[in-house]
Design a protein around this motif. Sequence first.
Motif, PDB file in Angstrom:
ATOM      1  N   THR A 358      41.012  43.077  48.103  1.00  0.00           N
ATOM      2  CA  THR A 358      41.557  43.298  46.762  1.00  0.00           C
ATOM      3  C   THR A 358      42.888  42.576  46.604  1.00  0.00           C
ATOM      4  OG1 THR A 358      40.511  45.468  46.554  1.00  0.00           O
ATOM      5  CG2 THR A 358      42.390  45.010  45.120  1.00  0.00           C
ATOM      6  N   ARG A 439      39.962  52.907  45.830  1.00  0.00           N
ATOM      7  CA  ARG A 439      39.098  51.728  45.902  1.00  0.00           C
ATOM      8  C   ARG A 439      37.914  51.854  44.941  1.00  0.00           C
ATOM      9  NH1 ARG A 439      38.117  52.024  50.982  1.00  0.00           N
ATOM     10  NH2 ARG A 439      39.970  50.858  51.614  1.00  0.00           N
ATOM     11  N   ALA A 440      37.401  53.064  44.781  1.00  0.00           N
ATOM     12  CA  ALA A 440      36.271  53.264  43.867  1.00  0.00           C
ATOM     13  C   ALA A 440      36.654  52.897  42.440  1.00  0.00           C
ATOM     14  CB  ALA A 440      35.800  54.716  43.931  1.00  0.00           C
ATOM     15  N   THR A 442      39.310  50.803  41.611  1.00  0.00           N
ATOM     16  CA  THR A 442      39.675  49.385  41.593  1.00  0.00           C
ATOM     17  C   THR A 442      38.452  48.482  41.595  1.00  0.00           C
ATOM     18  OG1 THR A 442      41.807  49.748  42.674  1.00  0.00           O
ATOM     19  CG2 THR A 442      40.844  47.561  42.891  1.00  0.00           C
ATOM     20  N   GLN A 443      37.520  48.774  42.477  1.00  0.00           N
ATOM     21  CA  GLN A 443      36.402  47.854  42.681  1.00  0.00           C
ATOM     22  C   GLN A 443      35.180  48.179  41.832  1.00  0.00           C
ATOM     23  OE1 GLN A 443      35.639  47.681  46.906  1.00  0.00           O
ATOM     24  NE2 GLN A 443      37.587  46.702  47.354  1.00  0.00           N
ATOM     25  N   SER A 444      34.997  49.450  41.475  1.00  0.00           N
ATOM     26  CA  SER A 444      33.786  49.845  40.752  1.00  0.00           C
ATOM     27  C   SER A 444      34.056  50.458  39.389  1.00  0.00           C
ATOM     28  CB  SER A 444      32.972  50.833  41.606  1.00  0.00           C
ATOM     29  OG  SER A 444      32.680  50.287  42.877  1.00  0.00           O
ATOM     30  N   GLY A 445      35.322  50.621  39.028  1.00  0.00           N
ATOM     31  CA  GLY A 445      35.644  51.186  37.723  1.00  0.00           C
ATOM     32  C   GLY A 445      35.287  52.646  37.581  1.00  0.00           C
ATOM     33  N   ARG A 446      35.235  53.392  38.709  1.00  0.00           N
ATOM     34  CA  ARG A 446      34.864  54.812  38.667  1.00  0.00           C
ATOM     35  C   ARG A 446      36.113  55.673  38.843  1.00  0.00           C
ATOM     36  NH1 ARG A 446      31.947  56.841  42.573  1.00  0.00           N
ATOM     37  NH2 ARG A 446      32.285  55.182  44.114  1.00  0.00           N
TER      38      ARG A 446
END
Length: 500
Positions: A358, A439-440, A442-446
């Motif tokens: 990231t 991280r969820a 940042t990376q998956s928009g959740r």
Amino acid sequence: MSLSKAGKRHSEDVFFTTADPALARSLQRRAKEGSLTRVGRGVYVESGSEEEVSGRIHRNWQRIAAHAVPGAVVTHLSAFAGGITASNEVVLSHPTRFNRRIRYPDLTLVLIKGPGPQPGDLRLGSLDLYWASQERALLENLSRGSATTRAARDAVEERLITCLNANKEAGLNQVRDRARALADPLDATASFDVLNRIIGALLSTHSKGVLKTKAGLAIAQGTPIDMERIDLFSTLATALRTAILPDITDVAAQGSARIHFAFLESYFSNYVEGTRFSVEEAEGIVLRNQIVAQRPKDSHDILGVFNLAYRAETRAAVPPVGDDFVDLLQERHRVMLERRPEVDPGHLKLEANYAGTTQFVQPSHVRGTLAEGSRLALTIPEGMARAIYYLFLIVEVHPFADGNGRLSRLVMNAELSRCGRSRITIPTLFHPQFVDCLRALTQSGRPEPLINALSRMGSWCATFDYADLAGLVSAMRSANAFEESPADFRLLNADGSRAT
């Protein structure tokens, strides 16, 4: 002197001869036996393949340079490139050793004539080696030396643009003032004239003929914003507006309880970032001002977070929105890490930073993204919801070279204290899951994992009694808060029930 003490005092896999003849003979004997490889005068590394030897040299280049050219300054292109350049060279300035190259496998030290350490140059730990200040590097890269040892002029302009975007006009003017003071000692009057023209153009709309880069010519259009991050912040804000969150009155607002909560807040916040003391050592630092003699900077890191978490003027003070948000954030950062000049406390980052794969917001976009993101905070309900948002805003932008996690948690808790709500600590055992939740998003928009995690931690913190520190630490130990392995331990509440 034994080899284990003398030969390895610098590193696990690089060894240096000293005035001790016994050590020199021991290193020579090990080289003859094949366990060590001599890579240069007085320098040995553990033997291995060419790639392994090269890796050991690269990992230890600072120690090797300090051994070969004590008192040198890492400068010119190397000061811009993080040390080793793309051609595997390190450019060093030295007043008496110059116009030569010292070669090692896959690494060359390029020696250029220049003065020794100047005001602003940073000593690299305990090594007799220094890193050129930003102003020195700018001047020396604008000199008329060899093109192979200097950064391109566009790179200098881009660095100045980053300074302008990060620290506004005042910051760029400070760069100019410090460079002016260095011009004579560095014999860099001509370089300063060029630097002065570039800075003047960046601070003025009359840039025609001076600025060369697209970014420089676009400065007048305003402060850039990372719109993808703003969209991500909007996703979190939307979820927080309707989230059902715990509403917990502050359980440690006054007296000893407030001191003890701030102590644990600082302890956990620093521990998970690598500043690790035993609880007893940290207690001595915070409550009795017992600075650990061998670790004064780490000790002041503990104190810096504690003071911001405890003192009335910062505990419940959230930075205002817009540019003022950024300015006050910088001031908190300065106070928190004032004993660490190497991380440039109080100044926004000048280099991109990462967590795994990231990449955080580019330095040129930090100020605009923080200002715009802080305005979005006012659309979120006060208290827990807005506190979660502030934490993610700072973590996701990552505006500083160091201290971003600690600062994000302090601002989160300032919002909670401002509203009379209970503050949140992230115990060591829960930190890996907390990072997964970040991280969820940042990376998956959740956003749900992060919202749920901080809600649980808010409730968890409120189950403890903060009046007595010894009893509090004992209860935290029983709850496995200080453990590090989620695979081996489960976080418990104060009553022994499972917290997660």
